[in-house]
Design an enzyme around this catalytic site. Structure first.
Site, PDB file in Angstrom:
ATOM      1  CG  ASP A 414      -1.779   1.205   1.341  1.00 11.96           C
ATOM      2  OD1 ASP A 414      -2.717   1.318   0.534  1.00 11.96           O
ATOM      3  OD2 ASP A 414      -1.530   2.058   2.218  1.00 11.96           O
ATOM      4  CD  GLU A 467      -2.380   2.389  -3.421  1.00 12.69           C
ATOM      5  OE1 GLU A 467      -3.421   3.036  -3.593  1.00 12.69           O
ATOM      6  OE2 GLU A 467      -1.825   2.287  -2.316  1.00 12.69           O
TER       7      GLU A 467
END
Length: 734
Positions: A414, A467
């Site tokens: 993330d 990401e």
């Protein structure tokens, strides 16, 4: 003549100031005072029991057993001398207000970390850090019987003292001060009589002189929120996924089919345990044909509304669903159903809760001490100190932990962009350039490279996914070539452009045609995943279905067409839960999916389409074998903006070509001349306008025939009908 009395061993002396440090919890070596110590021909035993009324030592002798009553020495310290030359196996009989209880002495055991462990901790190179830090149930043989207990070890280098407290000592840590192991910063204690399930915390006397109760950063389990303690856990799980794990070792994800169903476990279906999810989720995902699931963070987090992205216990599976072996069961059952498991992982920032990682030893230990680097303004959380080797070790060992201990097949990392740039979400003057004058966070880059290199070396067949929303070069290039070393990168540009195009009314799409073709300009610069994630269906963005303009029929048709276009586009697919049934309402973590929609034919049609997309996709190597190579794709016509049509071919060596035709106009096109890469028969293998999906039923039943005659640079063509708001796949049959 008088006889000389036999020599009586003297008590081993300890200075009063040392005893004072001990009872205040500030003695770095309580084992040097407490426990059994040979002295003057006997063995002096000191025991710390502040609330006891009497303490007796029961110990083994050559003739059997003996008991020696201890005297109270100072502030809960009891002392006595055993009339033996060597330290025997012994137990402590302690009386408080009632009958005495027999317990073992924590201070008669050797450290549970060896010199090599401590060296690797100091160097930030202990790849299995969870095996030496945290809480571990251990079993030791003894003359008086086997001793079972739990060893506790925690890294707190600036602490002046650490105690362990829990439900086993009435949450009074005075009885259990820990010892500091050299200059490692590790504090350790083995506490007998504690087994799996016990709750505990560390009482840490910080460098600032303040006592704080802290959850264990390395805990394998935690109490269910809103409770905040850690829990001891001893796994007894037996895995049943050997076939999956053996096959995984020889596979490279980039050249395999990967169709991922992303979900938030707590709102996929409400109030489920790990065991219930293990029964329901694999069957549902297998029915839909997805090859993988991606689970939003399963690491312990106190606030459900954070969706798991504000973590407090990085090594503990979410206790809301049960114990860690329950999560092992879920992964195991998914593997046995042929489904890979990708975990969302959050190494960029951590939660602000005072009982967790924040100022763990009274200093900014895990967080960067520089507020320009240590505080995430956008997310209101602390940023890890990537320049500290022990912190990097904590993080990359955590990545290895989930992949090895829980058999996860990949990690989606993330917020990588927030880690890479010093000026991320900061204005001018709110950040300091790196040593070269740039805005790159060099320490974070080093960490990501170290994490990826370690993961791929240790665990063949797994993958990591970034990401990353910028144009950082080499995200999926190997670290040996200066890249970050990820297996894949989320294609945020494709997501933004394609969703932007779809939200325009069909009559206006002619002016935005390039938004659907631009992704092919850079499609092979990285190994991409095409994400339609949870972030696109929250915070007022509406569901994927509701992004589509027009009436209800047009919305459903456009959704089906978009999904088939996405599945045929180079790159792996990721779809957030709910879109597979045309979820109408925006996602909210507080309620489950609208499962009742599947009772309606039009929503069941979307569900059936996703199933057929996945089935055809996995059976068609042309759609995935060369995702990462330009040879796997060619435009047939990228420029038909007038008709809102896109056509292209997907290829794989030795496999039939697949042609995709997507029409994002609200009207059909009859006698549409389609360029084809070869003459011969082409079967219509998928049509999103088919009546089985509640479409209008327009199509090319019986397939099409490519005839000689160049068109758009191709050697053949066919005149076909293109359904409205639909995507059609053709596969060559001869």
């Amino acid at each position: 003549m008088t006889s000389t009395p036999a020599h009586r061993p003297a008590r081993r002396p300890v200075d009063r100031d040392q005893l004072d440090l001990l009872v205040r919890g500030e003695h770095g070596d309580p084992h040097g005072i407490l426990g059994a110590h040979p002295h003057d021909g006997g063995v002096t035993v000191r025991v710390l029991r502040p609330l006891a009324s009497s303490v007796t030592i029961q110990h083994a002798t050559p003739d059997g057993h003996a008991a020696t009553r201890l005297e109270h020495e100072y502030e809960g310290v009891w002392v006595g001398v055993l009339p033996v030359a060597e330290v025997p196996d012994y137990r402590i009989s302690v009386a408080y207000d009632g009958d005495p209880i027999l317990v073992d002495d924590p201070y008669r055991f050797l450290p549970t970390l060896g010199e090599m462990d401590l060296h690797l901790v100091n160097e930030g190179r202990h790849e299995q850090l969870w095996e030496v830090l945290g809480a571990h149930v251990r079993h030791y043989p003894g003359v008086l019987g086997e001793v079972t207990g739990t060893s506790f070890a925690v890294w707190a280098p600036h602490a002046h003292g650490v105690r362990v407290k829990g439900d086993f000592n009435a949450w009074d840590g005075r009885e259990h001060p820990m010892r500091q192991l050299g200059t490692s910063g590790v504090w350790e204690l083995f506490v007998p009589g504690i087994g799996s399930g016990a709750s505990y915390k560390y009482a840490v006397l910080g460098a600032d002189g303040v006592w704080r109760d802290k959850a264990d950063p390395m805990a394998a389990w935690a109490e269910e929120p809103p409770k905040t303690a850690s829990r001891v856990f001893e796994s007894t799980y037996t895995w049943g996924d050997a076939e999956w794990m053996d096959a995984r070792r020889d596979q490279q994800a980039v050249s395999r089919p990967m169709s991922t169903y992303e979900l938030h476990l707590a709102s996929w279906r409400r109030d489920r345990s790990w065991a219930q999810l293990a029964e329901e989720l694999p069957a549902y995902v297998a029915e839909l044909g997805f090859t993988h699931v991606e689970l939003m963070p399963v690491m312990q987090h106190p606030f459900g509304g954070s969706w798991g992205y504000h973590v407090t216990s990085y090594f503990a599976a979410d206790a809301r669903f049960g114990d860690p072996d329950g999560f092992r069961l879920l992964v195991d059952k998914l593997h046995q159903a042929g489904i890979g498991v990708i975990l969302d992982w959050v190494p960029g920032h951590f939660a602000t809760d005072e009982w967790a990682l924040v100022r763990f030893d009274g200093t900014p230990l895990y967080e960067d001490p520089n507020p320009q680097r240590g505080w995430h303004r956008e997310w209101g959380s602390h940023i890890f100190n990537f320049g500290r080797r022990e912190v990097r070790n904590f993080l990359y060992a955590n990545a290895v932990y989930w992949l090895e201990e829980f058999h996860a097949d990949g990690l989606r990392v993330d917020g990588v962009a927030s880690m890479l740039y010093l000026d991320y979400s900061r204005e001018e003057g709110e950040w300091t350039p790196n040593i070269h004058g740039g805005r790159e966070n060099l320490e974070a880059v080093e960490f990501l490279q170290e994490m990826n290199a370690t993961v791929y070396r240790r665990i063949p067949g797994v993958t990591t996914i970034a990401e990353e929303s910028t144009s950082w070069p080499g995200v999926t290039q190997p670290t040996s070539a200066g890249g970050l070393g990820f297996g894949f990168k989320w294609n945020m540009g494709w997501m933004h452009d394609s969703l932007g195009y779809m939200q325009h009314d069909p009559v206006h799409r002619v002016h935005h045609h390039g938004e659907m073709t631009f992704s092919l300009v850079y499609a092979w610069s990285e190994n991409y995943v095409l994400p339609i994630s949870h972030d696109e269906v929250v915070h007022g963005k509406g569901s994927l279905l509701r992004k589509m303009p027009g009436d209800r029929w047009q919305q459903l048709a456009a959704l089906r067409a978009y999904l088939a276009f996405m599945w045929a586009h180079p790159g792996k697919q990721l779809l957030f839960m709910g879109a597979e049934m045309g979820q109408e309402s925006e996602w909210a973590e507080s309620r489950e999916l609208d499962w009742w929609l599947l009772d309606h034919p039009e929503h069941r049609g979307v569900h059936s389409l996703v199933r057929d997309l996945n089935t055809t996709y996995t059976e068609t190597p042309a759609l995935w074998a060369q995702d990462h190579e330009p040879a796997g794709f060619a435009w047939l016509d990228a420029d038909d903006a007038e008709h809102n049509v896109f056509s292209f071919v997907r290829r794989a060596p030795g496999e039939p070509d697949l042609v995709c035709v997507a029409n994002f106009a609200a009207v059909p096109h009859h006698d549409y001349r389609l360029a084809l890469p070869a003459t011969g028969r082409w079967e219509e293998v998928l049509n999103t306008d088919a009546s089985t999906y509640t479409g209008s039923g327009v199509g090319n039943l019986g397939g099409i025939t490519g005839t000689e005659g160049a068109h758009h640079g191709q050697p053949a063509h066919a005149d076909i009908v293109v359904p409205p708001l639909a995507t059609v796949w053709f596969r060559r049959t001869d």
